[in-house]
Design a protein around this motif. Sequence first.
Motif, PDB file in Angstrom:
ATOM      1  N   PHE A  53      -6.800  14.846  -9.659  1.00 23.81           N
ATOM      2  CA  PHE A  53      -4.864  15.216  -9.592  1.00 23.81           C
ATOM      3  C   PHE A  53      -4.861  17.202  -8.728  1.00 23.81           C
ATOM      4  O   PHE A  53      -5.867  17.766  -8.827  1.00 23.81           O
ATOM      5  N   VAL A  54      -4.187  17.177  -8.442  1.00 21.16           N
ATOM      6  CA  VAL A  54      -3.343  18.612  -7.568  1.00 21.16           C
ATOM      7  C   VAL A  54      -2.281  19.047  -8.055  1.00 21.16           C
ATOM      8  O   VAL A  54      -1.502  18.966  -9.133  1.00 21.16           O
ATOM      9  N   ASP A  55      -2.738  20.439  -8.723  1.00 21.94           N
ATOM     10  CA  ASP A  55      -1.860  20.934  -9.842  1.00 21.94           C
ATOM     11  C   ASP A  55      -0.884  21.471  -9.099  1.00 21.94           C
ATOM     12  O   ASP A  55      -0.547  21.795  -7.674  1.00 21.94           O
ATOM     13  N   GLU A  56      -0.035  21.906  -9.735  1.00 26.76           N
ATOM     14  CA  GLU A  56       1.965  22.107  -9.085  1.00 26.76           C
ATOM     15  C   GLU A  56       1.916  23.096  -8.319  1.00 26.76           C
ATOM     16  O   GLU A  56       2.463  23.121  -7.095  1.00 26.76           O
ATOM     17  N   GLN A  57       1.062  24.379  -8.438  1.00 28.75           N
ATOM     18  CA  GLN A  57       0.777  25.503  -7.473  1.00 28.75           C
ATOM     19  C   GLN A  57       0.744  24.883  -6.077  1.00 28.75           C
ATOM     20  O   GLN A  57       1.177  25.370  -4.609  1.00 28.75           O
ATOM     21  N   THR A  58      -0.672  24.316  -6.365  1.00 24.78           N
ATOM     22  CA  THR A  58      -0.884  23.464  -4.752  1.00 24.78           C
ATOM     23  C   THR A  58      -0.234  22.710  -3.829  1.00 24.78           C
ATOM     24  O   THR A  58      -0.049  22.645  -2.883  1.00 24.78           O
ATOM     25  N   ARG A  59       0.614  21.788  -4.790  1.00 32.24           N
ATOM     26  CA  ARG A  59       1.804  21.268  -4.119  1.00 32.24           C
ATOM     27  C   ARG A  59       2.831  21.824  -3.705  1.00 32.24           C
ATOM     28  O   ARG A  59       3.087  21.281  -2.204  1.00 32.24           O
ATOM     29  N   GLN A  60       3.360  22.760  -4.107  1.00 30.66           N
ATOM     30  CA  GLN A  60       4.365  23.871  -3.719  1.00 30.66           C
ATOM     31  C   GLN A  60       3.808  23.443  -2.493  1.00 30.66           C
ATOM     32  O   GLN A  60       4.106  24.483  -1.390  1.00 30.66           O
ATOM     33  N   GLU A  61       2.217  24.900  -2.794  1.00 31.77           N
ATOM     34  CA  GLU A  61       1.545  25.701  -1.051  1.00 31.77           C
ATOM     35  C   GLU A  61       1.620  24.588   0.210  1.00 31.77           C
ATOM     36  O   GLU A  61       2.052  24.705   1.293  1.00 31.77           O
ATOM     37  N   ILE A  62       1.136  23.308  -0.066  1.00 32.47           N
ATOM     38  CA  ILE A  62       1.080  22.199   0.912  1.00 32.47           C
ATOM     39  C   ILE A  62       2.284  21.328   1.331  1.00 32.47           C
ATOM     40  O   ILE A  62       2.643  20.676   2.368  1.00 32.47           O
ATOM     41  N   GLY A  63       3.351  21.937   0.286  1.00 30.23           N
ATOM     42  CA  GLY A  63       5.003  20.780   1.053  1.00 30.23           C
ATOM     43  C   GLY A  63       4.562  19.176   0.352  1.00 30.23           C
ATOM     44  O   GLY A  63       4.205  18.411   1.121  1.00 30.23           O
ATOM     45  N   TRP A  64       3.968  19.286  -1.034  1.00 29.27           N
ATOM     46  CA  TRP A  64       4.303  17.618  -1.313  1.00 29.27           C
ATOM     47  C   TRP A  64       5.271  17.095  -0.956  1.00 29.27           C
ATOM     48  O   TRP A  64       6.409  17.018  -1.248  1.00 29.27           O
ATOM     49  N   PRO A  65       5.012  15.910  -0.525  1.00 30.71           N
ATOM     50  CA  PRO A  65       6.357  15.347  -0.115  1.00 30.71           C
ATOM     51  C   PRO A  65       6.568  14.216  -1.190  1.00 30.71           C
ATOM     52  O   PRO A  65       8.221  14.319  -0.976  1.00 30.71           O
ATOM     53  N   VAL A  66       6.427  14.486  -2.602  1.00 30.07           N
ATOM     54  CA  VAL A  66       7.153  13.006  -3.469  1.00 30.07           C
ATOM     55  C   VAL A  66       6.303  14.625  -4.757  1.00 30.07           C
ATOM     56  O   VAL A  66       6.302  14.976  -4.876  1.00 30.07           O
TER      57      VAL A  66
ATOM     58  N   PHE B  52       0.366  -1.185   0.452  1.00 32.50           N
ATOM     59  CA  PHE B  52      -0.052   0.040  -0.233  1.00 32.50           C
ATOM     60  C   PHE B  52       1.031   1.354  -0.032  1.00 32.50           C
ATOM     61  O   PHE B  52       0.705   2.505  -0.627  1.00 32.50           O
ATOM     62  N   ARG B  53       2.126   1.209   0.652  1.00 33.93           N
ATOM     63  CA  ARG B  53       2.737   2.610   0.918  1.00 33.93           C
ATOM     64  C   ARG B  53       3.796   2.759  -0.272  1.00 33.93           C
ATOM     65  O   ARG B  53       4.059   3.439  -1.178  1.00 33.93           O
ATOM     66  N   ARG B  54       3.891   1.741  -1.698  1.00 31.90           N
ATOM     67  CA  ARG B  54       4.598   2.205  -2.906  1.00 31.90           C
ATOM     68  C   ARG B  54       3.483   2.715  -3.898  1.00 31.90           C
ATOM     69  O   ARG B  54       3.245   3.165  -4.171  1.00 31.90           O
ATOM     70  N   TYR B  55       1.772   1.854  -3.408  1.00 29.58           N
ATOM     71  CA  TYR B  55       0.418   2.005  -4.269  1.00 29.58           C
ATOM     72  C   TYR B  55       1.133   3.918  -3.691  1.00 29.58           C
ATOM     73  O   TYR B  55       0.194   5.360  -4.377  1.00 29.58           O
ATOM     74  N   GLU B  56       0.062   4.693  -2.636  1.00 35.39           N
ATOM     75  CA  GLU B  56       0.701   6.228  -2.546  1.00 35.39           C
ATOM     76  C   GLU B  56       1.959   6.421  -2.915  1.00 35.39           C
ATOM     77  O   GLU B  56       1.308   7.700  -3.324  1.00 35.39           O
ATOM     78  N   ASN B  57       3.006   6.361  -3.136  1.00 35.96           N
ATOM     79  CA  ASN B  57       4.016   6.867  -3.901  1.00 35.96           C
ATOM     80  C   ASN B  57       3.438   7.409  -4.881  1.00 35.96           C
ATOM     81  O   ASN B  57       3.793   8.367  -5.657  1.00 35.96           O
ATOM     82  N   PHE B  58       3.127   6.558  -5.408  1.00 38.92           N
ATOM     83  CA  PHE B  58       3.116   6.182  -6.996  1.00 38.92           C
ATOM     84  C   PHE B  58       2.296   7.053  -7.462  1.00 38.92           C
ATOM     85  O   PHE B  58       2.115   8.109  -8.357  1.00 38.92           O
ATOM     86  N   ARG B  59       0.777   7.500  -6.443  1.00 39.37           N
ATOM     87  CA  ARG B  59      -0.215   8.260  -6.171  1.00 39.37           C
ATOM     88  C   ARG B  59       0.164   9.834  -6.804  1.00 39.37           C
ATOM     89  O   ARG B  59      -0.218  10.352  -7.270  1.00 39.37           O
ATOM     90  N   GLN B  60       1.494   9.909  -5.209  1.00 41.66           N
ATOM     91  CA  GLN B  60       1.748  11.088  -5.239  1.00 41.66           C
ATOM     92  C   GLN B  60       3.000  11.286  -6.117  1.00 41.66           C
ATOM     93  O   GLN B  60       2.823  12.486  -6.704  1.00 41.66           O
ATOM     94  N   PHE B  61       2.892  10.822  -6.758  1.00 40.65           N
ATOM     95  CA  PHE B  61       3.852  10.589  -8.161  1.00 40.65           C
ATOM     96  C   PHE B  61       3.991  11.526  -8.819  1.00 40.65           C
ATOM     97  O   PHE B  61       4.411  12.174  -9.686  1.00 40.65           O
ATOM     98  N   LEU B  62       2.092  11.014  -9.181  1.00 39.29           N
ATOM     99  CA  LEU B  62       1.375  11.181 -10.340  1.00 39.29           C
ATOM    100  C   LEU B  62       0.718  12.508 -10.390  1.00 39.29           C
ATOM    101  O   LEU B  62      -0.555  13.170 -11.004  1.00 39.29           O
ATOM    102  N   GLY B  63       0.876  13.129  -9.089  1.00 39.05           N
ATOM    103  CA  GLY B  63       0.306  14.074  -8.524  1.00 39.05           C
ATOM    104  C   GLY B  63      -1.562  13.982  -8.501  1.00 39.05           C
ATOM    105  O   GLY B  63      -2.283  15.348  -7.886  1.00 39.05           O
ATOM    106  N   LEU B  64      -1.702  13.157  -7.335  1.00 37.24           N
ATOM    107  CA  LEU B  64      -2.835  12.927  -7.216  1.00 37.24           C
ATOM    108  C   LEU B  64      -3.098  12.223  -5.492  1.00 37.24           C
ATOM    109  O   LEU B  64      -2.606  12.538  -5.175  1.00 37.24           O
ATOM    110  N   ILE B  65      -4.248  12.738  -5.235  1.00 34.45           N
ATOM    111  CA  ILE B  65      -4.404  13.463  -3.925  1.00 34.45           C
ATOM    112  C   ILE B  65      -4.247  11.896  -3.362  1.00 34.45           C
ATOM    113  O   ILE B  65      -5.164  10.654  -3.159  1.00 34.45           O
ATOM    114  N   THR B  66      -3.861  11.801  -1.693  1.00 35.75           N
ATOM    115  CA  THR B  66      -3.353  10.674  -0.780  1.00 35.75           C
ATOM    116  C   THR B  66      -4.140  10.856  -0.225  1.00 35.75           C
ATOM    117  O   THR B  66      -4.621  12.183   0.430  1.00 35.75           O
TER     118      THR B  66
END
Length: 409
Positions: free
Chosen positions: A352-365, A322-336
């Motif tokens: 899908f989370v846009d790039e600006q939002t990912r930077q604002e929330i500190g996207w982990p991947v 499940f951890r690999r699955y969550e990391n892959f979703r984050q790699f795609l930019g999908l909410i986890t």
Amino acid sequence: MRGLGNGQSVMFFLPPEVSNNMKRQTSQVSSLDVVRWALWQTSDALMTLSPLWASHGLQYYKRARLWDNLTGGSEQLETVSRMQEPEARTLSQLYAPWDPMPFLPTDGHHDQRDPVIRELMRVSGGGQWNSQLHEEQERQISHEVQREQQVCRPPGVSPRPHSLHKDIRYFAKHGKFSTECPSPAVRRAFECLRQTSAGQFDFPSSLAPRLYATRDFALTAKQQKGTLADDFLKPVHWVLSNIHNPDLLLLSQYEANELLPEVNASETTTLHVYTPRTTKSMRSFGDLRFFHTGARFDDQRSPHENTQDLELFAGSLYFESFRRYENFRQFLGLITDDCRQIPDNRLSDEGFVDEQTRQEIGWPVQSPFRSNPLPFLDAIFNLRSRGHGYLQTHIGMILGARRLTADQF
């Protein structure tokens, strides 16, 4: 009954006179008895169906005569109505033999002097009930539509001759190229998809920066300019790693065979056997430890990001955990589950989370995608699956915008 030689037997039902004659002569059924039985069944079917065929002939003669006498004017509608058969009949008209049924010889549209007409009337008149009953049974049969699938193959093309570039041979011996500049015999692995239907989605060039493919792996057939290489994409089976960096190099089967002596003697490169995981019960080859030869392989040389890129390019359909699955979703930019505090107006319908939002929330991947990558992924897995369904797999759930839970792994 006679054996067929494979433990089975076949039974023939013979007419009484044939059966009695057989009992007097022999107890064994011969091929001659089978031929007699087939001829007897054929003759019986002809006698049974002859009234039906005769009535069809009389109907044809009736319509032909009405057509020949057709002159025009007001007689056209009357002639057409007399040619047509009634669309509805009562049950008594269809199946009751005791009720008088209107039959063609009495309608006055047959030349009694024609010998063909007289013969048809004689044959059909003796079995009015049987002929009409057979006709109704034929109408009530639900005929199955037989379809023959015709596969449209791509036009014939000439294969490219295999070749082993000297830079690839040097890399197999030393684990690096002879010059600082990238070799012309190597390209980014995902650049191989530019000439396929997946290339229309304009995926980022920074995708999978550590995954490379040789020219012999990428080029398979001689194609005309502007044609797609969907049917000529090589599967991923041979991966070459080295001790200097975490780069992975995809080889063709020809190159793997030619380089085997150099890799076996090398202390800097390792050749791995790999195949994508396409069923849930299948073991994963993503760790590249199933079978390898050459230098001693260390897991630290192939981080998770590299194997994730490898499995995406190869078309692997399942995740190990499940951890690999969550990391892959984050790699795609999908909410986890780790990042759910996102305003609804900043999410697409697929999550899908846009790039600006990912930077604002500190996207982990780190995600290379600036737009929804699911259409691009769908094109990749359509190429790799070659028509086989995958909607119920882990990847299929992602493409269908359906979430997986930890108990599904």
